[in-house]
Design a protein around this motif. Structure first.
Motif, PDB file in Angstrom:
ATOM      1  N   THR A  25      30.988  -2.024  11.775  1.00  0.00           N
ATOM      2  CA  THR A  25      31.424  -1.095  11.684  1.00  0.00           C
ATOM      3  C   THR A  25      32.591  -0.694  11.795  1.00  0.00           C
ATOM      4  OG1 THR A  25      31.978  -0.151  14.641  1.00  0.00           O
ATOM      5  CG2 THR A  25      29.744   0.322  13.548  1.00  0.00           C
ATOM      6  N   MET A  26      33.612  -1.463  11.908  1.00  0.00           N
ATOM      7  CA  MET A  26      35.314  -1.644  11.597  1.00  0.00           C
ATOM      8  C   MET A  26      34.782  -1.907  10.035  1.00  0.00           C
ATOM      9  SD  MET A  26      37.862  -4.256  13.280  1.00  0.00           S
ATOM     10  CE  MET A  26      39.450  -4.830  12.460  1.00  0.00           C
ATOM     11  N   ALA A  27      34.017  -2.549   9.718  1.00  0.00           N
ATOM     12  CA  ALA A  27      34.085  -3.039   7.916  1.00  0.00           C
ATOM     13  C   ALA A  27      33.387  -1.900   7.343  1.00  0.00           C
ATOM     14  CB  ALA A  27      33.388  -4.462   7.846  1.00  0.00           C
ATOM     15  N   THR A  28      32.835  -1.007   7.500  1.00  0.00           N
ATOM     16  CA  THR A  28      32.728  -0.163   7.140  1.00  0.00           C
ATOM     17  C   THR A  28      33.816   0.573   7.242  1.00  0.00           C
ATOM     18  OG1 THR A  28      31.530   1.323   9.112  1.00  0.00           O
ATOM     19  CG2 THR A  28      29.955  -0.391   7.320  1.00  0.00           C
ATOM     20  N   SER A  29      34.234   0.804   7.510  1.00  0.00           N
ATOM     21  CA  SER A  29      35.269   1.985   7.640  1.00  0.00           C
ATOM     22  C   SER A  29      36.590   1.753   6.144  1.00  0.00           C
ATOM     23  CB  SER A  29      36.186   1.954   8.973  1.00  0.00           C
ATOM     24  OG  SER A  29      37.101   2.840   8.992  1.00  0.00           O
ATOM     25  N   ILE A  30      37.241   0.269   6.683  1.00  0.00           N
ATOM     26  CA  ILE A  30      37.243  -0.120   5.787  1.00  0.00           C
ATOM     27  C   ILE A  30      37.179  -0.121   3.826  1.00  0.00           C
ATOM     28  CG2 ILE A  30      39.012  -2.782   4.613  1.00  0.00           C
ATOM     29  CD1 ILE A  30      39.194  -3.242   8.100  1.00  0.00           C
ATOM     30  N   LEU A  31      35.691  -0.709   3.704  1.00  0.00           N
ATOM     31  CA  LEU A  31      35.511  -0.483   2.604  1.00  0.00           C
ATOM     32  C   LEU A  31      35.077   0.960   1.845  1.00  0.00           C
ATOM     33  CD1 LEU A  31      32.127  -2.999   3.065  1.00  0.00           C
ATOM     34  CD2 LEU A  31      34.371  -3.314   1.511  1.00  0.00           C
ATOM     35  N   HIS A  32      34.740   2.236   3.294  1.00  0.00           N
ATOM     36  CA  HIS A  32      35.254   3.347   3.671  1.00  0.00           C
ATOM     37  C   HIS A  32      36.449   3.906   2.180  1.00  0.00           C
ATOM     38  CE1 HIS A  32      32.573   7.293   2.287  1.00  0.00           C
ATOM     39  NE2 HIS A  32      34.137   7.272   3.101  1.00  0.00           N
ATOM     40  N   ARG A  33      37.250   3.370   2.455  1.00  0.00           N
ATOM     41  CA  ARG A  33      38.635   3.328   2.257  1.00  0.00           C
ATOM     42  C   ARG A  33      38.705   2.664   0.540  1.00  0.00           C
ATOM     43  NH1 ARG A  33      39.781   3.588   7.682  1.00  0.00           N
ATOM     44  NH2 ARG A  33      40.424   5.047   8.108  1.00  0.00           N
ATOM     45  N   ALA A  34      38.550   1.457   0.671  1.00  0.00           N
ATOM     46  CA  ALA A  34      38.554   0.508  -0.752  1.00  0.00           C
ATOM     47  C   ALA A  34      37.812   1.484  -1.886  1.00  0.00           C
ATOM     48  CB  ALA A  34      38.429  -0.560  -0.526  1.00  0.00           C
ATOM     49  N   THR A  35      36.279   1.771  -1.405  1.00  0.00           N
ATOM     50  CA  THR A  35      35.701   2.294  -2.592  1.00  0.00           C
ATOM     51  C   THR A  35      35.902   3.937  -2.680  1.00  0.00           C
ATOM     52  OG1 THR A  35      34.591   3.766  -0.995  1.00  0.00           O
ATOM     53  CG2 THR A  35      33.894   0.787  -2.105  1.00  0.00           C
ATOM     54  N   GLY A  36      36.961   4.222  -2.085  1.00  0.00           N
ATOM     55  CA  GLY A  36      37.311   5.644  -2.373  1.00  0.00           C
ATOM     56  C   GLY A  36      38.843   5.396  -3.104  1.00  0.00           C
ATOM     57  N   VAL A  37      39.539   3.934  -3.513  1.00  0.00           N
ATOM     58  CA  VAL A  37      40.004   4.320  -3.701  1.00  0.00           C
ATOM     59  C   VAL A  37      39.647   3.595  -5.873  1.00  0.00           C
ATOM     60  CG1 VAL A  37      42.310   2.602  -4.493  1.00  0.00           C
ATOM     61  CG2 VAL A  37      42.179   3.199  -2.448  1.00  0.00           C
ATOM     62  N   ALA A  38      38.653   2.921  -5.690  1.00  0.00           N
ATOM     63  CA  ALA A  38      38.224   2.291  -6.816  1.00  0.00           C
ATOM     64  C   ALA A  38      37.529   3.474  -7.576  1.00  0.00           C
ATOM     65  CB  ALA A  38      36.905   0.952  -6.252  1.00  0.00           C
ATOM     66  N   LEU A  39      36.611   4.048  -6.949  1.00  0.00           N
ATOM     67  CA  LEU A  39      35.963   5.732  -7.133  1.00  0.00           C
ATOM     68  C   LEU A  39      37.441   6.585  -8.032  1.00  0.00           C
ATOM     69  CD1 LEU A  39      33.884   6.875  -4.866  1.00  0.00           C
ATOM     70  CD2 LEU A  39      33.915   5.579  -7.624  1.00  0.00           C
ATOM     71  N   TYR A  40      38.955   6.338  -7.734  1.00  0.00           N
ATOM     72  CA  TYR A  40      39.766   6.936  -8.079  1.00  0.00           C
ATOM     73  C   TYR A  40      40.281   6.186  -9.970  1.00  0.00           C
ATOM     74  CZ  TYR A  40      42.063  10.237  -5.301  1.00  0.00           C
ATOM     75  OH  TYR A  40      41.928  10.870  -4.004  1.00  0.00           O
ATOM     76  N   VAL A  41      39.564   5.092  -9.359  1.00  0.00           N
ATOM     77  CA  VAL A  41      39.605   4.198 -10.878  1.00  0.00           C
ATOM     78  C   VAL A  41      38.702   4.474 -11.849  1.00  0.00           C
ATOM     79  CG1 VAL A  41      39.861   1.804 -11.973  1.00  0.00           C
ATOM     80  CG2 VAL A  41      41.052   2.448  -9.506  1.00  0.00           C
ATOM     81  N   GLY A  42      37.807   4.695 -11.324  1.00  0.00           N
ATOM     82  CA  GLY A  42      36.042   4.781 -11.987  1.00  0.00           C
ATOM     83  C   GLY A  42      36.815   6.560 -12.344  1.00  0.00           C
ATOM     84  N   ALA A  43      37.417   7.627 -12.147  1.00  0.00           N
ATOM     85  CA  ALA A  43      38.519   8.577 -12.748  1.00  0.00           C
ATOM     86  C   ALA A  43      38.805   7.716 -14.204  1.00  0.00           C
ATOM     87  CB  ALA A  43      38.364   9.287 -11.322  1.00  0.00           C
ATOM     88  N   LEU A  44      39.489   7.668 -13.748  1.00  0.00           N
ATOM     89  CA  LEU A  44      40.896   7.304 -14.609  1.00  0.00           C
ATOM     90  C   LEU A  44      39.604   6.442 -15.807  1.00  0.00           C
ATOM     91  CD1 LEU A  44      44.421   5.759 -12.251  1.00  0.00           C
ATOM     92  CD2 LEU A  44      43.920   8.048 -14.325  1.00  0.00           C
ATOM     93  N   ASP A 103      26.248   6.688  19.254  1.00  0.00           N
ATOM     94  CA  ASP A 103      26.504   5.545  20.127  1.00  0.00           C
ATOM     95  C   ASP A 103      26.830   4.093  19.277  1.00  0.00           C
ATOM     96  OD1 ASP A 103      23.143   4.457  20.636  1.00  0.00           O
ATOM     97  OD2 ASP A 103      23.826   6.664  19.613  1.00  0.00           O
ATOM     98  N   VAL A 104      27.943   3.111  19.916  1.00  0.00           N
ATOM     99  CA  VAL A 104      27.310   1.388  18.985  1.00  0.00           C
ATOM    100  C   VAL A 104      26.498   1.689  17.802  1.00  0.00           C
ATOM    101  CG1 VAL A 104      27.575  -0.489  19.722  1.00  0.00           C
ATOM    102  CG2 VAL A 104      29.576   1.386  20.825  1.00  0.00           C
ATOM    103  N   LYS A 105      24.959   1.351  18.852  1.00  0.00           N
ATOM    104  CA  LYS A 105      23.209   0.950  18.611  1.00  0.00           C
ATOM    105  C   LYS A 105      23.115   1.871  16.972  1.00  0.00           C
ATOM    106  CE  LYS A 105      18.716  -0.644  19.859  1.00  0.00           C
ATOM    107  NZ  LYS A 105      17.450   0.352  20.268  1.00  0.00           N
ATOM    108  N   THR A 106      23.482   2.615  17.474  1.00  0.00           N
ATOM    109  CA  THR A 106      22.559   3.769  15.445  1.00  0.00           C
ATOM    110  C   THR A 106      23.778   3.373  15.103  1.00  0.00           C
ATOM    111  OG1 THR A 106      21.971   5.135  17.175  1.00  0.00           O
ATOM    112  CG2 THR A 106      22.678   6.144  15.517  1.00  0.00           C
ATOM    113  N   ALA A 107      25.429   3.912  15.079  1.00  0.00           N
ATOM    114  CA  ALA A 107      26.260   3.059  13.939  1.00  0.00           C
ATOM    115  C   ALA A 107      26.285   2.109  13.009  1.00  0.00           C
ATOM    116  CB  ALA A 107      27.601   3.748  14.839  1.00  0.00           C
ATOM    117  N   ASN A 108      25.960   0.938  14.740  1.00  0.00           N
ATOM    118  CA  ASN A 108      25.463  -0.284  13.916  1.00  0.00           C
ATOM    119  C   ASN A 108      24.337  -0.701  12.949  1.00  0.00           C
ATOM    120  OD1 ASN A 108      27.967  -0.895  14.647  1.00  0.00           O
ATOM    121  ND2 ASN A 108      26.512  -2.360  16.861  1.00  0.00           N
ATOM    122  N   ALA A 109      23.579  -0.151  13.162  1.00  0.00           N
ATOM    123  CA  ALA A 109      22.255   0.205  12.554  1.00  0.00           C
ATOM    124  C   ALA A 109      21.846   1.286  11.235  1.00  0.00           C
ATOM    125  CB  ALA A 109      21.082   1.528  13.188  1.00  0.00           C
ATOM    126  N   THR A 110      23.206   1.780  11.412  1.00  0.00           N
ATOM    127  CA  THR A 110      23.137   3.458  10.327  1.00  0.00           C
ATOM    128  C   THR A 110      24.471   2.618   9.254  1.00  0.00           C
ATOM    129  OG1 THR A 110      25.638   4.294  11.224  1.00  0.00           O
ATOM    130  CG2 THR A 110      22.957   5.271  10.911  1.00  0.00           C
TER     131      THR A 110
END
Length: 135
Positions: A25-44, A103-110
């Motif tokens: 879930t830590m990795a997904t949070s960081i990647l969510h921010r990184a992909t948001g930045v990448a999508l700004y580049v895509g908008a350009l 909950d941790v189990k569901t957050a990890n599964a999703t």
């Protein structure tokens, strides 16, 4: 007199990435921010596409040449990956906003589901593009 002025005391260090144990879930949070930045580049890139269309056939041919190059294809693949990841993780956050799946189990599964959807959707889009001759 106090002893504070004589010797500098060691201050506690704030927890950082080296201290925390990595989890999905830590990795997904960081990647969510990184992909948001990448999508700004895509908008350009999308704006550059529109400008090249407005400038005429020569400018559009140059744009197509750039995006059709190996580097352009890598960028477009990365944008496709970023789009599907950000979409799936955004839906996951919407579910969390409703108070579900916290909950941790569901957050990890999703989180695993987000990665699986991202890979499947990206591969499907690029496979369809190859089959139709778009790339």
């Amino acid at each position: 007199m106090s002893d504070a002025s004589k010797a500098m005391r060691e201050r506690p260090l704030s927890p950082h990435l080296q201290v925390w144990r990595w989890h999905i879930t830590m990795a997904t949070s960081i990647l969510h921010r990184a992909t948001g930045v990448a999508l700004y580049v895509g908008a350009l890139i999308a704006a550059a596409w529109a400008v090249s269309l407005a400038k005429g056939p020569e400018a559009y041919a140059q744009f197509k040449g750039l995006m059709g190059s190996p580097l352009g294809k890598v960028v477009m693949f990365g944008l496709t990956l970023s789009f599907f990841y950000h979409l799936a993780n955004g839906v996951r956050h919407l579910v969390w906003d409703m108070g579900k799946g916290l909950d941790v189990k569901t957050a990890n599964a999703t989180a695993v589901l987000v990665f699986a959807f991202t890979a499947a959707a990206t591969i499907a889009v690029w496979a369809i593009a190859m089959m139709t001759g778009a790339i």
